[in-house]
Design a protein around this motif. Structure first.
Motif, mmCIF file in Angstrom:
data_model
loop_
_atom_site.group_PDB
_atom_site.id
_atom_site.type_symbol
_atom_site.label_atom_id
_atom_site.label_comp_id
_atom_site.label_asym_id
_atom_site.label_seq_id
_atom_site.Cartn_x
_atom_site.Cartn_y
_atom_site.Cartn_z
ATOM 1 N N PHE A 1 0.825 -1.216 0.000
ATOM 2 C CA PHE A 1 0.000 0.000 0.000
ATOM 3 C C PHE A 1 0.854 1.259 0.000
ATOM 4 O O PHE A 1 0.521 2.237 -0.677
ATOM 5 N N LEU B 1 1.818 1.719 -3.473
ATOM 6 C CA LEU B 1 0.686 2.188 -4.285
ATOM 7 C C LEU B 1 0.449 3.684 -4.068
ATOM 8 O O LEU B 1 0.272 4.454 -5.022
ATOM 9 N N PHE B 2 0.469 4.098 -2.800
ATOM 10 C CA PHE B 2 0.258 5.511 -2.482
ATOM 11 C C PHE B 2 1.408 6.358 -3.041
ATOM 12 O O PHE B 2 1.188 7.432 -3.589
ATOM 13 N N THR C 1 1.052 6.608 -6.869
ATOM 14 C CA THR C 1 -0.086 7.466 -7.231
ATOM 15 C C THR C 1 0.240 8.933 -6.954
ATOM 16 O O THR C 1 -0.084 9.813 -7.752
ATOM 17 N N GLU D 1 -1.200 30.448 -2.760
ATOM 18 C CA GLU D 1 -0.805 29.051 -2.599
ATOM 19 C C GLU D 1 -0.041 28.586 -3.816
ATOM 20 O O GLU D 1 0.930 27.829 -3.712
ATOM 21 N N GLU E 1 -5.972 28.728 4.427
ATOM 22 C CA GLU E 1 -6.682 27.554 3.909
ATOM 23 C C GLU E 1 -5.756 26.366 3.638
ATOM 24 O O GLU E 1 -6.206 25.281 3.288
ATOM 25 N N GLU E 2 -4.445 26.585 3.790
ATOM 26 C CA GLU E 2 -3.508 25.481 3.545
ATOM 27 C C GLU E 2 -3.226 24.713 4.830
ATOM 28 O O GLU E 2 -3.459 25.222 5.933
ATOM 29 N N LEU F 1 -0.339 14.016 -2.355
ATOM 30 C CA LEU F 1 -1.549 13.358 -2.877
ATOM 31 C C LEU F 1 -2.803 14.071 -2.359
ATOM 32 O O LEU F 1 -3.796 14.203 -3.076
ATOM 33 N N LEU F 2 -2.726 14.562 -1.135
ATOM 34 C CA LEU F 2 -3.882 15.247 -0.541
ATOM 35 C C LEU F 2 -4.190 16.545 -1.298
ATOM 36 O O LEU F 2 -5.327 16.994 -1.317
ATOM 37 N N ARG F 3 -3.158 17.140 -1.885
ATOM 38 C CA ARG F 3 -3.354 18.395 -2.603
ATOM 39 C C ARG F 3 -3.693 18.173 -4.073
ATOM 40 O O ARG F 3 -4.503 18.875 -4.647
ATOM 41 N N HIS G 1 -4.712 15.204 -5.660
ATOM 42 C CA HIS G 1 -5.489 14.017 -6.047
ATOM 43 C C HIS G 1 -6.443 14.313 -7.206
ATOM 44 O O HIS G 1 -6.677 13.459 -8.052
ATOM 45 N N ILE H 1 -5.993 13.516 -11.005
ATOM 46 C CA ILE H 1 -6.186 12.199 -11.591
ATOM 47 C C ILE H 1 -7.170 12.279 -12.770
ATOM 48 O O ILE H 1 -7.118 11.464 -13.688
ATOM 49 N N THR H 2 -8.028 13.282 -12.752
ATOM 50 C CA THR H 2 -9.005 13.414 -13.838
ATOM 51 C C THR H 2 -8.487 14.311 -14.964
ATOM 52 O O THR H 2 -9.202 14.552 -15.930
ATOM 53 N N GLU H 3 -7.298 14.822 -14.800
ATOM 54 C CA GLU H 3 -6.798 15.737 -15.838
ATOM 55 C C GLU H 3 -5.319 15.489 -16.167
ATOM 56 O O GLU H 3 -4.576 16.425 -16.464
#
Lengths: 426, 339
Positions: free
Chosen positions: B14, B17-18, B21, B120, B147-148, B157-159, B161, B164-166
């Protein structure tokens, strides 16, 4: 044994700290409700005094209604803001007082236990609305075990999946759709999207609450029972926000006489109960409550002999009536509802489908996630059995994959307030 | 025992994997927003440098170390990043000193006007590719907007993620490799956008810089003194954002107080030969390659004369490296022109 004694104290301390994080000014109202109900219940245990009961209820309910009418109350130079969790703890306080008065159970003498009932922070944010006898029993069964922790984590992740992967995307979609003031197909899609959004957001939040509680072996009542699988409006309401529906049934509908006073009074009682439900949500939801009241009071309206058709009609009616939640004021909601039947702008909607903040891949993820949600619900028992029969290695893989999917496909980060749940504003 | 091994393998799987990704979705800064790759290119540079430039875009757009070398044999590196704030400059200088001790550190004072983090996106351009160190941790904590949160820097990955769609070709091409976009920290830009107007400055609400910025500048000064480095202050030539006379007075006073050399190249524009009709790519904010070459040539002569820097063209080992760098520089200029 020690866990059972210490866990409630730990949960109370955490709850107080979380509540304090919203601002110390919140404490005044909730402590008022806590002490008035605690002392009144103790008094009612030995004195069947309806006037005292009524007074205590009016005192607590009036704070609730006052803030429902106006979010900021100014007295002389001081301005009060609606305290966090007011809608939830007020109903809990009222149910506790009535139950003690009715002799359903004895008043709680242990202030810490009763304090946790009022202050338990996951519930204050989103529900479910608890009954003291259930909560008390659950407290007695607190047990921290690996099985409970696994079940709790699994439930939390399922809730996060609904909230972040589905509701997050649908929020973007619905917000974009409502900016098109022409309504019609836009309003229709907004209503149907909102139907899933609200369910994913609300039931996801409840999953997180129940999962968090389960970590400690605290088992709270369910709030949803597959509502969109129900074939009529009455069944829908027996499965949607069950803790509120049951509360309204026990303390409003039955108090009004329920179905004991003839057919007409029964229908009137149903309508009044739903009006109160609308009012609990806010003044803007009265028409919504009335519509649902009428649909439940007259169950044969639009009913056919085909169960699948009835199911379809139920989904359509419930979704269309969410219009009062989609558009914040009643007038706009009614205008948009009318536009669905009068404005046929489906081509315009299709031409703009990628202008609603979601690209093609996001739509695919959304469709996959919604299918997962409803298939997951349809096959809930075998899935649960499968998950719980795994050994530790299998459990780790399940939890890891779930976390991975949520972190990768969830909508969170800058610009998205994950802790905002639709139902925490009521 | 077998079960423990299985569990360890699952956890390692894992983590892998993380990690994969996270790498996939993190911006590569190779074809787009290349400013984000600058900070990391320094770690790959094979030589030490006599001059290190720190500061915002005014250094990486205006100072070409290749010209400094070609003109006077000066070895230099520009550790500038977009909207580099002064506490970021301090952190980057501290980090640089772990790798080498230059003879001169040049700080471009433009960022003295900013006392708070700006955006940011700029933070990310400076920090995403920076190696983890105490300095990076300190910079993040000083730079974050409300806000950060620090976790999004620890676990990008938290920022990122949602990328993944682009994902684009860039994300796959540079998943496990990178390329050099700058030339010792200088970013070539040959576009021409003449300056058509001159700024009408709005009156300043506050004429002095923030005390916190002076404190950071003090830290830079002391750090240089500790390492026996000469600190030089500069203000790159630009029309925008307007460099107020009050700002100039503040810096001059500071430089005089601590006996620092300060060069404001704005009034020297004519002497340098800058023409804002041909030497800027954005109407006067940054110089283009033409302008940067003129300024860098001037700086090379100035620094050689003032600080008696060594001519590394006479050092065979360095010469070999820099000849290759110059070849790539010329090639990049030709390629950029053709594109």
């Amino acid at each position: 044994m020690a866990t059972r004694r210490l866990a409630p104290i730990f949960l109370l301390i955490v709850s107080l700290l979380v509540y304090a994080s919203f601002g110390l000014a919140n404490f005044g109202f909730i402590l008022f409700s806590l002490f008035t109900s605690y002392l009144t219940a103790l008094y009612l245990t030995n004195h069947q005094n309806k006037i005292i009961l009524t007074l205590a209820i009016i005192l607590n309910a009036s704070i609730f209604f006052l803030f429902k009418i106006t979010p900021n109350v100014t007295i002389k130079t001081m301005t009060f803001i609606a305290p966090v969790g007011l809608a939830y703890y007020t109903l809990q306080v009222i149910s506790y007082l009535i139950d003690v008065y009715r002799g359903k159970y004895q008043a709680e003498r242990n202030l810490l236990r009763y304090g946790l009932y009022i202050f338990y922070f996951p519930i204050l944010l989103i529900g479910p609305i608890n009954r003291y006898d259930n909560f008390n029993k659950a407290l007695d069964q607190i047990k921290i075990t690996l099985d409970n922790i696994y079940a709790g984590l699994l439930r939390i992740l399922w809730g996060l999946f609904k909230k972040l992967v589905i509701a997050g995307r649908l929020t973007i979609l619905v917000n974009s759709l409502t900016s098109y003031t022409s309504g019609g197909a836009f309003a229709l899609l907004a209503c149907f999207s909102y139907a899933i959004l609200l369910y994913a957001d609300f039931s996801g939040g409840i999953d997180i609450v129940l999962g968090f509680s389960r970590l400690f072996g605290l088992i709270l009542p369910e709030n949803f029972d597959h509502p969109y699988f129900k074939k009529n409006i009455k069944s829908f309401w027996n499965a949607w926000h069950m803790s509120l529906s049951n509360w309204l049934k026990d303390y409003i509908y039955i108090s009004l006489g329920g179905n004991r006073k003839g057919k007409i009074r029964t229908k009137i009682n149903i309508i009044i109960t739903f009006l109160v439900s609308g009012l609990w949500h806010g003044l803007n939801y009265l028409v919504w409550g009335l519509c649902h009241g009428l649909l439940v009071a007259f169950p044969n309206f639009l009913r056919t002999k085909w169960p699948r058709v009835n199911h379809f009609i139920t989904i359509v009616l419930v979704s269309l009536l969410w219009v009062f939640f989609v558009y914040n004021d009643t007038f706009t909601a009614l205008k948009m509802l009318a536009s669905i039947f009068t404005t046929f702008n489906y081509q315009l909607l299709l031409a703009n489908i990628f202008n609603f903040g979601l690209n093609g891949i996001n739509y695919l993820i959304l469709i996959w996630a919604i299918m997962t949600l409803f298939l997951g619900e349809a096959y809930e028992k075998p899935i649960q059995k499968f998950c719980h029969q795994r050994k530790i290695e299998g459990r780790l893989i399940i939890l890891g994959m779930a976390l991975f999917i949520i972190l990768l496909f969830g909508i969170y980060g800058i610009g998205f307030e994950v802790s905002d749940f639709i139902y925490s504003k009521f | 025992m077998k079960r423990v091994v299985k569990i360890v393998l699952i956890i390692v799987g894992f983590i892998g994997l993380f990690w994969f990704t996270q790498r996939l979705v993190s911006p590569k800064y190779m074809m787009n927003l290349v400013e984000g790759s600058m900070i990391a290119e320094y770690y790959e540079d094979p030589t030490n440098h006599d001059v290190i430039f720190i500061g915002d875009c005014e250094v990486y757009a205006n100072i070409s170390p290749m010209v400094l070398y070609e003109t006077e044999g000066i070895t230099a590196y520009v550790r500038g990043t977009s909207q580099q704030l002064i506490w970021q400059s301090l952190g980057i200088l501290k980090e640089t000193l772990k790798y080498e001790t230059p003879k001169i550190v040049v700080y471009n004072v433009n960022a003295m006007r900013y006392a708070k983090p700006v955006s940011e996106a700029y933070n990310r351009l400076t920090l995403d590719k920076m190696k983890w160190s105490k300095e990076k941790w300190d910079i993040i904590n000083a730079s974050m907007l409300p806000e950060e949160n620090i976790f999004s820097y620890l676990f990008p990955l938290l920022r990122y993620h949602s990328r993944i769609t682009e994902l684009t070709n860039e994300d796959f091409t540079y998943l496990f490799q990178s390329k050099t976009n700058t030339h010792n920290g200088f970013l070539i830009n040959q576009k021409i956008k003449p300056a058509t107007s001159f700024p009408t400055p709005r009156p300043l609400a506050e004429t002095d810089f923030a005390q916190s910025n002076y404190a950071y500048l003090d830290e830079i000064r002391k750090l240089c003194a500790e390492h026996n480095i000469k600190l030089v202050l500069m203000k790159a030539p630009s029309l925008y954002p307007y460099w107020y006379p009050e700002y100039e007075d503040n810096i001059k006073s500071y430089a005089e107080k601590y006996d620092l050399d300060y060069y404001n190249f704005i009034p020297l524009s004519r002497t340098i030969g800058l023409d804002y009709n041909t030497d800027t790519y954005d109407g006067g904010t940054h110089l283009n390659l033409n302008g940067a070459t003129k300024l860098s040539t001037y700086v090379a002569h100035l620094f050689k004369e003032k600080y008696n820097l060594k001519d590394y063209r006479e050092n065979a080992k360095i010469k070999k490296i820099y000849d290759e760098k110059l070849r790539k520089y010329d090639e990049a200029i030709k390629n950029e022109k053709n594109n």
